[in-house]
Write an enzyme that holds these catalytic residues in place. Structure first.
Site, PDB file in Angstrom:
ATOM      1  N   ASP A 526       0.713  -1.020   0.067  1.00 32.49           N
ATOM      2  CA  ASP A 526      -0.040   0.026  -0.055  1.00 32.49           C
ATOM      3  C   ASP A 526       0.881   1.373   0.209  1.00 32.49           C
ATOM      4  OD1 ASP A 526      -1.738   2.029   0.346  1.00 32.49           O
ATOM      5  OD2 ASP A 526      -2.997   0.759   2.037  1.00 32.49           O
ATOM      6  N   HIS A 527       0.816   2.060  -1.208  1.00 35.09           N
ATOM      7  CA  HIS A 527       1.842   3.122  -1.195  1.00 35.09           C
ATOM      8  C   HIS A 527       1.380   4.288  -0.280  1.00 35.09           C
ATOM      9  CE1 HIS A 527       5.178   4.869  -2.939  1.00 35.09           C
ATOM     10  NE2 HIS A 527       5.006   5.264  -4.017  1.00 35.09           N
ATOM     11  N   ARG A 528       0.132   3.992   0.376  1.00 29.75           N
ATOM     12  CA  ARG A 528      -0.164   5.313   1.032  1.00 29.75           C
ATOM     13  C   ARG A 528       0.597   5.358   2.440  1.00 29.75           C
ATOM     14  NH1 ARG A 528      -6.408   4.175   2.150  1.00 29.75           N
ATOM     15  NH2 ARG A 528      -5.436   2.218   2.020  1.00 29.75           N
TER      16      ARG A 528
END
Length: 554
Positions: A526-528
């Site tokens: 998850d790039h968040r």
């Protein structure tokens, strides 16, 4: 009775505009200057008023049509006995900044009708900075009610709506879109209805003052209006039940949508039906924030029956039977749940996938030696046991992979336990049993527990508790794995490891090529909450551990 045609007036330099609303129905009685259609450009909306009093015969345009200045839009039946409008005379007293409007009575013996023209100005906003006019909600000729929004102003910190403090008709708009104003600057001129004026002022005088919302009495109406006497056409406020679409504000009763041009334009670009959006502004006006919140809510709740975007299913209206024999089968409950969760994950989570190969020649030799020495009936050690242990080591070293986002992505929970799920393909669908406390178990214990949980999954005997609490998931396709794939994250986890089929490849050792066994790995995260550098570090640690399993004892 004659037939008259209404045309599009001068558009102020705009070549073409779109018809967004037809305000009346054929057969409706309309007054002169009552709104017939509403036009919209990228920057503003505009009402096209009737040039005559009469009965609407037909429209010559439809909603969505593009029109230009001079185009015919409607035909009206005008009777020969239509009474001409009574003239209105406006007088300015030399000693007062007041304007008296007297209209000649239609019947002998009746007193003249009194109306007033007032200038509404920018109220006190708490600072002296220039404000930008982001939206204009009215056009000349619109009838407005008390507290209706006139314009939207925006500063660096907030947005401010300037409301109307009296009911009446907009005579002139004194600001432009994207223009700058400050406290006390005039916004619109409004012709106040007699009843509204009397209720507001509580008096019977015939004077009218510049009505400054801010309470600032500076400035002079004489400078704005001049000292002259002139005649204008009579305007009659129509009853809402009898005439439809007499003002821009009342259009809410027809379309059930009250929004500015920029919001309507954004909604069209996003494919959003504004009738589904709840407005939080005055009188239910839909703001840009309302639209953005609605889109976010719909994207985060894909289980709703009505989509915000008018999407057509890829297989809609296709009769597959006409191409050959077919059978229809319903998804199993597990397949249906899995499909929904995967779709939601792919839609809501910004996936990034990094690929690498781990050289596992020595690991595979060690695994086979363990199985050759195992007693008959004992569980065989599979590669998954080593992967579980190696992933656990990487989770300890890179804690951001052992988190879950909460509070709509505003916070995260850091986990101090290491429960790892393994994806198992069953006849009913994909299941993910979770092995708890991987950090406290050895390779042989992990191999045994993984085999037991996989067997229970295939037999349909897994309990809910055995599929909950995971921190990370491993999806290994074994000999069916191919060269690689992109695994989809299993929320609320933030990462998943995809393992493809190991294959022998040549390796140059400086003197020649020697065969080595390489295992393709794909890490989705998850790039968040995980950036690329952290993803690369996690993958590097994992590959190093699998290359040399002696790191597992450190």
């Amino acid at each position: 009775m004659t037939m008259e045609t209404v045309v599009v007036p001068d558009l102020g330099g705009v070549d073409q505009v779109r018809v967004i609303e037809l305000c009346c129905e054929p057969g409706d009685t309309v007054e002169e200057e009552a709104s017939l259609i509403v036009l919209e450009s990228d920057k503003a909306t505009m009402d096209v008023p009737s040039s005559f009093s009469g009965v609407l015969h037909r429209y010559l345009v439809g909603e969505g049509d593009e029109v230009s200045a001079g185009d015919k839009v409607a035909e009206l039946q005008v009777g020969d006995s239509v009474t001409p409008a009574s003239p209105i005379t406006m007088h300015v007293d030399e000693n007062e900044t007041e304007i008296e409007i007297s209209r000649a009575s239609d019947s002998p013996g009746e007193e003249p009708h009194i109306e007033k023209v007032s200038t509404l100005c920018v109220p006190d906003t708490g600072n002296d900075e220039d404000l930008v006019v982001t939206e204009i909600f009215v056009t000349p000729g619109d009838y407005v009610e008390e507290h209706d929004s006139l314009v939207m102003l925006e500063s660096d910190k907030s947005s401010i709506e300037v409301p109307c403090n009296s009911a009446g008709k907009i005579v002139e708009v004194l600001v432009t879109a994207d223009g700058k104003v400050k406290r006390g600057d005039p916004v619109v001129r409004i012709q106040i209805q007699e009843d509204a004026f009397m209720q507001t002022k509580g008096c019977t005088d015939s004077g009218i003052q510049c009505n400054r919302l801010s309470g600032d009495d500076t400035g002079s109406d004489e400078a704005l209006f001049g000292r002259e006497t002139f005649t204008v056409a009579q305007q009659k406020v129509p009853e809402k039940k009898q005439y439809v679409g007499q003002s821009g504000i009342n259009r809410t009763e027809v379309t059930e949508v009250y929004a500015g041009p920029s919001v309507r334009l954004l909604a069209r670009e996003l494919g959003v039906d504004l009738s589904m959006v709840h407005g939080s502004g005055l009188r239910g006006r839909i703001t840009r924030e309302d639209l953005n919140n609605f889109v976010q809510e719909q994207l985060s709740n894909s289980s709703k029956n009505h989509s915000i975007i008018d999407e057509r299913s890829l297989d809609e209206h296709i009769d597959f039977a006409e191409f050959g024999p077919t059978e229809t089968h319903e998804l199993t409950k597990i397949q249906s749940i899995t499909a929904h969760r995967l779709q939601e994950s792919w839609t809501k989570i910004p996936h990034v996938t990094q690929f690498d190969n781990a050289e596992i020649t020595e690991l595979e030799a060690f695994r086979q030696s363990l199985n050759s020495k195992a007693e008959s009936g004992n569980t065989k050690v599979t590669l998954i046991a080593f992967l579980l242990k190696a992933v656990c080591n990487s989770l300890k070293a890179h804690t951001q992979f052992n988190r879950s986002l909460v509070d709509r992505g505003k916070s995260f929970v850091q986990k101090d336990y290491f429960h790892i799920g393994i994806a198992v393909d069953t006849s009913k669908g994909l299941l993910v049993p979770v092995i708890k406390n991987v950090d406290s178990k050895g390779i042989l214990e992990l191999a045994c527990e993984a085999a037991q949980l996989a067997r229970k999954a295939r037999d349909g005997k897994l309990t809910p508790s055995e599929m909950q609490g995971g921190c990370f998931t491993i999806s290994s396709l074994g000999v069916k794995g191919g060269a690689g794939f992109t695994p989809i994250i299993n929320p609320p986890e933030v990462a998943i490891l995809g393992v493809a089929k190991a294959k022998i490849q040549p390796h140059w050792d400086g003197d020649g090529f020697i065969p080595k066994l390489y295992l393709p790995l794909a890490l989705s995260y998850d790039h968040r909450i995980v950036n690329g550098a952290e993803g690369g570090a996690f993958m590097g640690e994992l590959v190093q551990t699998l290359n040399d399993i002696r790191f597992l004892v450190l």
